[in-house]
Design a protein around this motif. Structure first.
Motif, short mmCIF file in Angstrom:
data_model
loop_
_atom_site.label_atom_id
_atom_site.label_comp_id
_atom_site.label_asym_id
_atom_site.label_seq_id
_atom_site.Cartn_x
_atom_site.Cartn_y
_atom_site.Cartn_z
N ALA A 21 39.89 -33.60 95.12
CA ALA A 21 38.61 -33.85 95.78
C ALA A 21 37.72 -34.81 95.01
O ALA A 21 37.03 -35.65 95.62
N LEU A 22 37.69 -34.73 93.67
CA LEU A 22 36.78 -35.58 92.90
C LEU A 22 37.06 -37.07 93.08
O LEU A 22 36.12 -37.85 93.30
N PRO A 23 38.30 -37.54 92.96
CA PRO A 23 38.53 -38.97 93.19
C PRO A 23 38.11 -39.41 94.59
O PRO A 23 37.57 -40.52 94.76
N ARG A 24 38.33 -38.57 95.59
CA ARG A 24 37.91 -38.91 96.96
C ARG A 24 36.39 -38.99 97.05
O ARG A 24 35.84 -39.91 97.66
N ALA A 25 35.69 -38.03 96.41
CA ALA A 25 34.23 -38.05 96.44
C ALA A 25 33.68 -39.29 95.73
O ALA A 25 32.69 -39.89 96.19
N LEU A 26 34.29 -39.68 94.63
CA LEU A 26 33.84 -40.87 93.91
C LEU A 26 34.04 -42.14 94.73
O LEU A 26 33.29 -43.11 94.58
N ARG A 27 35.02 -42.12 95.61
CA ARG A 27 35.24 -43.29 96.49
C ARG A 27 34.38 -43.22 97.74
O ARG A 27 34.45 -44.13 98.59
N GLY A 28 33.58 -42.16 97.88
CA GLY A 28 32.71 -42.02 99.04
C GLY A 28 33.42 -41.48 100.26
O GLY A 28 32.88 -41.55 101.37
N GLU A 29 34.59 -40.93 100.09
CA GLU A 29 35.35 -40.40 101.21
C GLU A 29 34.96 -38.94 101.50
O GLU A 29 34.42 -38.24 100.64
N ARG A 30 35.25 -38.51 102.71
CA ARG A 30 34.93 -37.14 103.11
C ARG A 30 35.86 -36.17 102.39
O ARG A 30 37.06 -36.43 102.23
N VAL A 31 35.30 -35.04 101.96
CA VAL A 31 36.06 -34.04 101.23
C VAL A 31 36.05 -32.73 102.01
O VAL A 31 34.97 -32.24 102.38
N GLU A 32 37.21 -32.18 102.26
CA GLU A 32 37.31 -30.89 102.94
C GLU A 32 36.86 -29.78 101.98
O GLU A 32 37.08 -29.87 100.77
N PRO A 33 36.24 -28.73 102.49
CA PRO A 33 35.78 -27.64 101.61
C PRO A 33 36.94 -26.86 101.01
O PRO A 33 38.05 -26.82 101.56
N PHE A 34 36.67 -26.23 99.88
CA PHE A 34 37.65 -25.39 99.20
C PHE A 34 37.84 -24.09 99.97
O PHE A 34 36.88 -23.51 100.48
N ALA A 35 39.09 -23.63 100.05
CA ALA A 35 39.38 -22.34 100.68
C ALA A 35 40.28 -21.54 99.75
O ALA A 35 41.39 -21.98 99.43
N TYR A 36 39.78 -20.42 99.30
CA TYR A 36 40.56 -19.57 98.40
C TYR A 36 41.59 -18.76 99.18
O TYR A 36 41.28 -18.18 100.22
N ARG A 37 42.80 -18.73 98.66
CA ARG A 37 43.87 -17.95 99.29
C ARG A 37 44.48 -17.02 98.24
O ARG A 37 45.14 -17.48 97.32
N SER A 38 44.24 -15.75 98.40
CA SER A 38 44.78 -14.78 97.45
C SER A 38 46.29 -14.75 97.53
O SER A 38 46.88 -14.66 98.62
N LYS A 39 46.92 -14.84 96.39
CA LYS A 39 48.38 -14.75 96.31
C LYS A 39 48.82 -13.39 95.78
O LYS A 39 49.98 -13.22 95.38
N GLY A 40 47.88 -12.45 95.77
CA GLY A 40 48.21 -11.11 95.34
C GLY A 40 47.67 -10.81 93.95
O GLY A 40 46.98 -11.61 93.33
N THR A 41 48.00 -9.63 93.47
CA THR A 41 47.58 -9.15 92.17
C THR A 41 48.76 -8.54 91.44
O THR A 41 49.53 -7.78 92.04
N LEU A 42 48.92 -8.89 90.17
CA LEU A 42 49.98 -8.33 89.35
C LEU A 42 49.38 -7.86 88.03
O LEU A 42 48.59 -8.58 87.41
N VAL A 43 49.74 -6.66 87.61
CA VAL A 43 49.21 -6.07 86.39
C VAL A 43 50.38 -5.60 85.54
O VAL A 43 51.23 -4.82 86.00
N SER A 44 50.44 -6.06 84.29
CA SER A 44 51.51 -5.67 83.38
C SER A 44 51.30 -4.24 82.90
O SER A 44 50.19 -3.83 82.56
N LEU A 45 52.41 -3.48 82.86
CA LEU A 45 52.37 -2.10 82.37
C LEU A 45 53.37 -1.90 81.24
O LEU A 45 53.95 -0.82 81.09
N GLY A 46 53.55 -2.92 80.45
CA GLY A 46 54.48 -2.82 79.34
C GLY A 46 55.51 -3.93 79.37
O GLY A 46 55.43 -4.86 80.18
N VAL A 47 56.50 -3.82 78.51
CA VAL A 47 57.43 -4.92 78.31
C VAL A 47 58.34 -5.16 79.51
O VAL A 47 58.75 -6.28 79.78
#
Length: 429
Positions: free
Chosen positions: A338-364
């Motif tokens: 997005a930043l290079p596009r914004a610096l060129r004055g181009e339109r930037v689509e908004p950010f959309a967060y997509r959860s890919k889940g949650t993982l929690v370690s419980l040992g080795v």
């Protein structure tokens, strides 16, 4: 001297270093990374460093060397102030830790685009005594200090069956759960490789005011984590808050007192204190910088914020981006395009967060978590055991791929395997 626009990134955590790595490859930008520390450490592994399963510097990525290899400049220093009108930032002096000798004086840096990615800190919720008596896991230095305190206790009580090691952890989110599990694993390795007492001598109490461990995940995932912890001997106290912290004691709101030799606070995150005086920013109640859908700071030109320091909309439908490593990585990837596009004055689509889940370690060899089902009901598929652990380890591997490329990431993975065949898995120093 380069006439390219200067993209100044403040903060070398997961979001900052990944953005610098991606933008540093471009020949039309002058990318500068600023951080108070000399190296990057992937924050999701701090609990391993604290438990002694990682040694000092094992996972550190030096900014100078990495920046030289990936096309960005590194400037050391802590951020003091942002002058949005002059497009400058003020950095504090850099001093030697040993004798406070000044290496670099306070400085000003110019930017054309500023990206703030300096993270957050553990939220003490104003609880009396937390800052005075509790260890936290905001940085490698804090994790190493905690590891040394734990090892000192293990050495001091070794061979004396009358002495227990009591650890109290406030916060039953991912950090607290992972630390409890890894401490159990580390003590058994101390016994196996160092002749110290095993985890049977360890009394861990995990506390949270939430009604269950891992309160943000599916109840099935939470229940799996609770059962595994209790099989390890961890005492789980949920549904009760902490009234105050004294030296060696957690005073709970139900009137009970938990006596501890080690006190750890891992309950939530909040913006750094200095953000209130940083510049003309709109802040959320928890001192995070409010940004719009493109991660641009509201009411301020040419300044963006991402990662834990940003209060960002998750999508046009609503919600707030959670302060997690996967969210920070997604924002870094988004701004890299997005930043290079914004610096060129181009339109930037908004950010959309997509959860890919949650993982929690419980040992080795085990973990628990969940991944999105992909269905219309936004359900999740619970995961546990070695499959979940494999996916958990892959997150670290993909972070290495982003920073170093596939060949070096594979080489580092092989080096880890070789090191584990010749050295004890727990650091006894």
């Amino acid at each position: 001297m380069s006439t390219n626009p200067v993209v100044l990134i403040v903060g070398g955590g997961a979001a900052g270093i990944e953005l610098a790595t991606r933008l540093g490859k471009r020949e039309d930008l002058d990318v500068v990374l600023v951080d108070r520390d000399a190296s990057h450490f992937w924050k999701p592994r701090l609990h391993e460093l604290a438990a002694g399963l990682l040694g000092d510097g094992e996972e550190a990525v030096p900014f100078l060397a990495h920046g030289h290899s990936h096309g960005y400049r590194f400037v050391p220093g802590a951020l003091l102030r942002v002058d949005a009108e002059r497009k400058t930032v003020r950095l504090d002096a850099v001093r030697l830790a040993q004798d406070d000798e000044t290496i670099l004086p306070p400085r000003e840096l110019h930017y054309d685009v500023l990206v703030l990615a300096f993270g957050s800190r553990v939220n003490d919720f104003g609880t009396p005594g937390v800052l005075e008596y509790c260890d936290m896991l905001d940085s490698p230095a804090q994790a190493i200090a905690l590891r040394r305190r734990i090892l000192a206790l293990a050495l001091r009580t070794a061979g004396d069956p009358s002495k227990r090691i009591r650890v109290g952890i406030v916060g039953a989110g991912a950090t607290g759960v992972e630390l409890a599990a890894e401490l159990h694993h580390a003590f058994n390795d101390m016994h196996r490789y160092g002749g110290l007492d095993s985890a049977s001598k360890l009394d861990i109490t995990l506390m949270d005011m939430a009604p269950r461990v891992l309160p943000a995940v599916d109840p099935r995932t939470s229940e799996t984590a609770r059962r595994v912890l209790e099989r390890m001997g961890v005492t789980v106290r949920v549904g009760v808050g902490v009234n105050a912290v004294e030296h060696g004691v957690f005073d709970l709101k139900d009137g009970s007192r938990i006596e501890c030799d080690i006190q750890v606070w891992a309950a939530g995150v909040v913006g750094h204190d200095f953000v209130s005086d940083l510049g003309p920013f709109e802040l959320s109640k928890d001192r995070r910088i409010v940004v719009d859908g493109t991660l641009a700071a509201r009411g301020v030109a040419a300044i963006y914020a991402m990662g834990d320091c940003a209060y960002a909309p998750a999508s046009a439908e609503g919600g707030i981006v959670p302060p997690t490593a996967q969210a920070a990585r997604q924002q870094a990837e988004y701004l890299a395009h997005a930043l290079p596009r914004a610096l060129r004055g181009e339109r930037v689509e908004p950010f959309a967060y997509r959860s890919k889940g949650t993982l929690v370690s419980l040992g080795v060899r085990q973990a628990t978590g969940e991944v999105p089902s992909g269905g219309k009901g936004h359900g999740v598929i619970p995961m546990r055991g070695w499959v979940a652990k494999l996916l958990y380890v892959s997150l670290q591997f993909m972070h290495r791929v982003t920073l170093h490329g596939w060949p070096r990431a594979v080489a580092l993975w092989m080096a880890d395997g070789l090191r584990n065949t010749t050295l004890p898995p727990v650091k006894l120093h």
